[in-house]
Design a protein around this motif. Structure first.
Motif, short mmCIF file in Angstrom:
data_model
loop_
_atom_site.label_atom_id
_atom_site.label_comp_id
_atom_site.label_asym_id
_atom_site.label_seq_id
_atom_site.Cartn_x
_atom_site.Cartn_y
_atom_site.Cartn_z
N GLU A 1 0.86 -1.18 0.00
CA GLU A 1 0.00 0.00 0.00
C GLU A 1 0.89 1.23 0.00
O GLU A 1 1.20 1.82 1.03
N LEU A 2 1.31 1.64 -1.19
CA LEU A 2 2.27 2.72 -1.35
C LEU A 2 1.68 4.05 -0.90
O LEU A 2 0.55 4.39 -1.25
N LYS A 3 2.47 4.82 -0.13
CA LYS A 3 2.03 6.12 0.36
C LYS A 3 2.72 7.28 -0.35
O LYS A 3 2.13 8.35 -0.54
N LEU B 1 -6.91 9.53 -7.79
CA LEU B 1 -6.04 9.39 -6.62
C LEU B 1 -6.69 10.12 -5.45
O LEU B 1 -6.44 11.30 -5.20
N GLN B 2 -7.51 9.39 -4.73
CA GLN B 2 -8.34 9.97 -3.67
C GLN B 2 -7.56 10.50 -2.48
O GLN B 2 -8.05 11.34 -1.73
N ALA B 3 -6.33 10.00 -2.28
CA ALA B 3 -5.56 10.39 -1.09
C ALA B 3 -4.44 11.37 -1.39
O ALA B 3 -3.77 11.86 -0.48
N LEU B 4 -4.22 11.69 -2.67
CA LEU B 4 -3.08 12.53 -3.06
C LEU B 4 -3.25 13.96 -2.54
O LEU B 4 -4.22 14.64 -2.85
N LEU C 1 -3.41 4.69 -3.43
CA LEU C 1 -3.40 5.19 -2.06
C LEU C 1 -2.31 6.21 -1.78
O LEU C 1 -2.17 6.68 -0.65
N ILE C 2 -1.53 6.60 -2.80
CA ILE C 2 -0.43 7.52 -2.51
C ILE C 2 -0.94 8.90 -2.14
O ILE C 2 -1.95 9.38 -2.64
#
Length: 210
Positions: free
Chosen positions: A74-76, A119-122, A98-99
């Motif tokens: 799960e790459l951040k 990219l919902q978390a970028l 998930l980045i």
């Protein structure tokens, strides 16, 4: 029948050129091998810390092997800076959904895929030091993007209204871009987003007094 005659100097020259080509080929293979080893080792490190650093790896694109090696991680954060990448494929957003930080600086990109909006978390995107001539529209649709670094490109045009309605954008760096005077002035009217701009040089006609 007389045996063919050879020019000794010509034979030596050809042999020397062939030898130089062989050496050059061997060096290229060695460098390519080192680059591959570097990419694999960095992918293995990322499996532990969820931070994929592929900067300065001589990449022209993101190798398919990278997606395979990172398929269970799960790459951040992902750093692809300092390569010669010209484009990011649409599947990047699917594989690394998930980045929260993406560094694409110091490459040769002029566009971004629309899929990056998935990219919902970028939260932080760095596209500085590339060859963009317009601010990519997708950057205004990434739902959680707060910081956008787009300095040192060839950006002339920015859709200011689209930027005004970006869902989460708080800061954008547009320094060292050849923005038109109209766009430069419009950007200064934005209060929703903090914008870093290089001071505009006045046109000759603006200094004329009537």
């Amino acid at each position: 029948m007389k045996p063919p005659s050879y020019n000794t100097e010509e034979v030596q020259r050809i042999s020397q050129e062939q030898g130089e080509r062989n050496v050059a080929m061997a060096v290229c293979v060695q460098l390519a091998g080192r680059a591959i080893i570097r990419v694999v080792s960095r992918c293995e490190a990322a499996q532990d810390n969820c931070n994929l650093d592929l900067s300065e790896c001589q990449l022209m694109q993101v190798p398919d092997a990278v997606y395979h090696l990172m398929r269970h991680t799960e790459l951040k954060r992902c750093n692809l800076s300092g390569n010669v990448i010209t484009k990011i494929p649409p599947k990047f957003a699917v594989k690394f959904s998930l980045i929260n930080e993406l560094n694409l600086s110091h490459n040769q990109m002029s566009k971004l895929p629309e899929e990056l909006s998935e990219l919902q978390a970028l939260k932080r995107l760095d596209i500085s030091h590339n060859t963009f001539i317009a601010l990519p529209p997708v950057t205004c649709r990434i739902p959680q993007l707060e910081q956008l670094l787009a300095n040192n490109n060839s950006i002339i045009d920015v859709d200011v209204e689209r930027l005004r309605h970006a869902p989460a954008l708080e800061f954008i760096d547009l320094q060292n871009n050849p923005l038109t005077s109209r766009v430069h002035d419009l950007l200064q009217t934005l209060i929703e987003v903090k914008i870093e701009l290089t001071p505009r040089e006045r046109e000759d006609w603006e200094d004329l007094t009537v």
